[in-house]
Structure formats: structure tokens, C-alpha cells
Design a protein around this motif. Structure first.
Motif, PDB file in Angstrom:
ATOM      1  N   ARG A   1       0.842  -1.192   0.000  1.00 23.85           N
ATOM      2  CA  ARG A   1       0.000   0.000   0.000  1.00 23.85           C
ATOM      3  C   ARG A   1       0.878   1.243   0.000  1.00 23.85           C
ATOM      4  NH1 ARG A   1      -5.317  -1.198   1.186  1.00 23.85           N
ATOM      5  NH2 ARG A   1      -5.653  -2.912   2.592  1.00 23.85           N
ATOM      6  N   ALA A   2       0.608   2.128  -0.940  1.00 26.89           N
ATOM      7  CA  ALA A   2       1.265   3.431  -0.954  1.00 26.89           C
ATOM      8  C   ALA A   2       0.384   4.385  -0.156  1.00 26.89           C
ATOM      9  CB  ALA A   2       1.424   3.926  -2.386  1.00 26.89           C
ATOM     10  N   ASP A   3       0.987   5.236   0.657  1.00 29.28           N
ATOM     11  CA  ASP A   3       0.217   6.161   1.495  1.00 29.28           C
ATOM     12  C   ASP A   3      -0.680   7.060   0.650  1.00 29.28           C
ATOM     13  OD1 ASP A   3       0.939   5.551   4.230  1.00 29.28           O
ATOM     14  OD2 ASP A   3       2.952   6.203   3.672  1.00 29.28           O
ATOM     15  N   VAL A   4      -0.088   7.702  -0.342  1.00 27.99           N
ATOM     16  CA  VAL A   4      -0.859   8.579  -1.231  1.00 27.99           C
ATOM     17  C   VAL A   4      -0.294   8.409  -2.640  1.00 27.99           C
ATOM     18  CG1 VAL A   4      -1.547  10.963  -1.755  1.00 27.99           C
ATOM     19  CG2 VAL A   4      -1.198  10.276   0.629  1.00 27.99           C
ATOM     20  N   VAL A   5      -1.195   8.293  -3.613  1.00 28.98           N
ATOM     21  CA  VAL A   5      -0.804   8.283  -5.020  1.00 28.98           C
ATOM     22  C   VAL A   5      -1.653   9.335  -5.727  1.00 28.98           C
ATOM     23  CG1 VAL A   5      -0.639   6.944  -7.161  1.00 28.98           C
ATOM     24  CG2 VAL A   5      -0.226   5.816  -4.964  1.00 28.98           C
ATOM     25  N   ILE A   6      -0.984  10.155  -6.540  1.00 20.75           N
ATOM     26  CA  ILE A   6      -1.675  11.178  -7.326  1.00 20.75           C
ATOM     27  C   ILE A   6      -1.626  10.754  -8.791  1.00 20.75           C
ATOM     28  CG2 ILE A   6      -1.742  13.612  -7.995  1.00 20.75           C
ATOM     29  CD1 ILE A   6      -2.183  13.062  -4.969  1.00 20.75           C
ATOM     30  N   PHE A   7      -2.767  10.853  -9.442  1.00 19.84           N
ATOM     31  CA  PHE A   7      -2.894  10.501 -10.850  1.00 19.84           C
ATOM     32  C   PHE A   7      -3.098  11.764 -11.677  1.00 19.84           C
ATOM     33  CE2 PHE A   7      -4.184   6.907  -8.340  1.00 19.84           C
ATOM     34  CZ  PHE A   7      -3.649   5.825  -9.008  1.00 19.84           C
ATOM     35  N   ASP A   8      -2.869  11.661 -12.992  1.00 19.28           N
ATOM     36  CA  ASP A   8      -3.212  12.776 -13.869  1.00 19.28           C
ATOM     37  C   ASP A   8      -4.602  12.540 -14.459  1.00 19.28           C
ATOM     38  OD1 ASP A   8      -2.906  10.995 -16.027  1.00 19.28           O
ATOM     39  OD2 ASP A   8      -0.974  11.842 -16.645  1.00 19.28           O
ATOM     40  N   ASN A   9      -5.032  13.420 -15.325  1.00 15.30           N
ATOM     41  CA  ASN A   9      -6.377  13.326 -15.908  1.00 15.30           C
ATOM     42  C   ASN A   9      -6.575  12.104 -16.797  1.00 15.30           C
ATOM     43  OD1 ASN A   9      -7.346  15.646 -14.661  1.00 15.30           O
ATOM     44  ND2 ASN A   9      -6.460  16.949 -16.246  1.00 15.30           N
ATOM     45  N   LYS A  10      -5.492  11.443 -17.160  1.00 16.75           N
ATOM     46  CA  LYS A  10      -5.581  10.227 -17.985  1.00 16.75           C
ATOM     47  C   LYS A  10      -5.374   8.976 -17.132  1.00 16.75           C
ATOM     48  CE  LYS A  10      -4.361  12.523 -22.203  1.00 16.75           C
ATOM     49  NZ  LYS A  10      -3.315  13.367 -22.694  1.00 16.75           N
ATOM     50  N   ALA A  11      -5.494   9.118 -15.820  1.00 15.45           N
ATOM     51  CA  ALA A  11      -5.378   8.013 -14.849  1.00 15.45           C
ATOM     52  C   ALA A  11      -3.980   7.412 -14.782  1.00 15.45           C
ATOM     53  CB  ALA A  11      -6.421   6.930 -15.127  1.00 15.45           C
ATOM     54  N   ARG A  12      -2.964   8.177 -15.186  1.00 20.81           N
ATOM     55  CA  ARG A  12      -1.578   7.723 -15.035  1.00 20.81           C
ATOM     56  C   ARG A  12      -1.065   8.188 -13.679  1.00 20.81           C
ATOM     57  NH1 ARG A  12      -0.066  10.190 -20.728  1.00 20.81           N
ATOM     58  NH2 ARG A  12      -0.382  11.967 -19.381  1.00 20.81           N
TER      59      ARG A  12
ATOM     60  N   VAL B   1       8.767   0.824  -8.856  1.00 19.96           N
ATOM     61  CA  VAL B   1       8.992  -0.139  -9.931  1.00 19.96           C
ATOM     62  C   VAL B   1       7.647  -0.612 -10.474  1.00 19.96           C
ATOM     63  CG1 VAL B   1       9.850  -2.466 -10.440  1.00 19.96           C
ATOM     64  CG2 VAL B   1      11.241  -0.884  -9.091  1.00 19.96           C
ATOM     65  N   ALA B   2       6.690  -0.801  -9.573  1.00 21.89           N
ATOM     66  CA  ALA B   2       5.359  -1.265  -9.978  1.00 21.89           C
ATOM     67  C   ALA B   2       4.486  -0.128 -10.501  1.00 21.89           C
ATOM     68  CB  ALA B   2       4.665  -1.936  -8.791  1.00 21.89           C
ATOM     69  N   ILE B   3       4.690   1.098  -9.989  1.00 21.69           N
ATOM     70  CA  ILE B   3       3.768   2.190 -10.302  1.00 21.69           C
ATOM     71  C   ILE B   3       4.304   3.133 -11.379  1.00 21.69           C
ATOM     72  CG2 ILE B   3       2.493   4.142  -9.325  1.00 21.69           C
ATOM     73  CD1 ILE B   3       2.429   2.647  -6.682  1.00 21.69           C
ATOM     74  N   ARG B   4       5.605   3.417 -11.358  1.00 20.26           N
ATOM     75  CA  ARG B   4       6.278   4.301 -12.334  1.00 20.26           C
ATOM     76  C   ARG B   4       5.698   5.709 -12.406  1.00 20.26           C
ATOM     77  NH1 ARG B   4      10.151   2.170 -15.938  1.00 20.26           N
ATOM     78  NH2 ARG B   4       9.681   3.897 -17.325  1.00 20.26           N
ATOM     79  N   VAL B   5       5.987   6.488 -11.382  1.00 17.41           N
ATOM     80  CA  VAL B   5       5.545   7.876 -11.329  1.00 17.41           C
ATOM     81  C   VAL B   5       6.691   8.807 -11.725  1.00 17.41           C
ATOM     82  CG1 VAL B   5       3.845   7.418  -9.519  1.00 17.41           C
ATOM     83  CG2 VAL B   5       6.149   8.125  -8.878  1.00 17.41           C
TER      84      VAL B   5
END
Length: 148
Positions: free
Chosen positions: A71-82, A109-113
Motif C-alpha cells: 500500500r502506498a500512502d498517497v498516489v496522485i494521478f493525472d487526468n488520464k489516470a496515469r 517499480v510497480a507504479i512508475r511515477v
């Protein structure tokens, strides 16, 4: 729980007498632990100071790394769900170490932000990923969301 003064602006929170804090992203009250106190400040910081839309924010985002659920504490996505930013929060009493950065780098490695943030509420570290060299560069401040 002792509410530490953290290295963020002061924010208003809804805290119940049974020591639970309202998480506006998850839309529920959660146990107010020292790490949660930091996480809630990070959420407000991203919403109010970096103008991240709440709809693009995920808290305690589950993903699979090496066939294990993480589990990542917080993940932010862009408008294209990346995914664009992973935040790792630690309690104020926990020192930020190289191991902390290795943990978030493994998650990445799994998420690539594009950006990583590590904080214990007192110290904040920001990194910009360089996938060409599979490394990261420390940056002074996290850019405004619109510039990612």
C-alpha cells in the motif's frame, strides 16, 4: 494522541473525541495515529498548496509488487489516470533513512511515477524520477500540479 506541530501550514481538521480524524479523500473517519496525522497534512498540502484535484488522489492505494500486496500512502494521478506522484508518510518520531527511499523506489517499480515524496511531517524530501538512468534527483520543492 499527541498532535505534533509539523512542517506544513496549519490546517483545520475534523477530529472526534474517540481520536479519529476525517479523511476527505476516503470520506470516512480513520484512527488518528502519528502516521495518519502526517498523512492528513500531506493530503491538505497537496490539495491546498499544490492544487491537486481531490478526484485524482488515492489514499492507501493497494498494488502488487513481487507478488505481494503493498500500500502506498498517497498516489496522485493525472487526468488520464496515469500515476504521477507516490508519497510515503512516516510518523514524526521515525527518522527518514536511505531504507525509506529504497522502499518508495521499490514501490515505484510497480507504479512508475514522475515524482516521489517522503516525509515524517518534519522533514520533506522530493525526488524527480529519471527513467533513462533509472535514478532519481532530489529537488527542493514539489512543483505545482499543473506543471507535472
Amino acid at each position: 494522541m499527541e498532535q505534533y506541530n509539523l512542517g506544513f501550514p496549519e490546517y483545520e481538521f475534523k477530529i472526534q473525541p474517540d481520536n479519529r480524524i476525517f479523511d476527505t479523500v476516503r470520506r470516512k473517519y480513520v484512527a488518528l495515529t502519528p502516521e495518519e496525522w502526517v498523512r492528513q497534512h500531506v493530503i491538505r498540502f497537496l490539495l491546498l498548496e499544490k492544487n491537486v484535484p481531490e478526484s485524482l488522489m488515492s489514499v492507501e492505494k493497494q498494488f502488487v509488487y513481487n507478488k505481494m500486496k503493498r500500500r502506498a500512502d498517497v498516489v496522485i494521478f493525472d487526468n488520464k489516470a496515469r500515476p504521477r506522484l507516490i508519497v510515503e508518510c512516516k510518523a514524526p518520531a521515525v527518522k527518514i533513512t536511505q531504507e525509506t527511499f529504497e522502499q518508495i523506489a521499490r514501490y515505484n517499480v510497480a507504479i512508475r511515477v514522475d515524482y516521489l515524496m517522503v516525509t515524517n511531517g518534519l522533514q520533506h524530501y522530493y525526488c524527480k524520477m529519471d527513467y533513462e538512468n533509472w535514478s532519481y534527483e532530489f529537488i527542493q520543492e514539489l512543483p505545482e500540479f499543473s506543471l507535472w
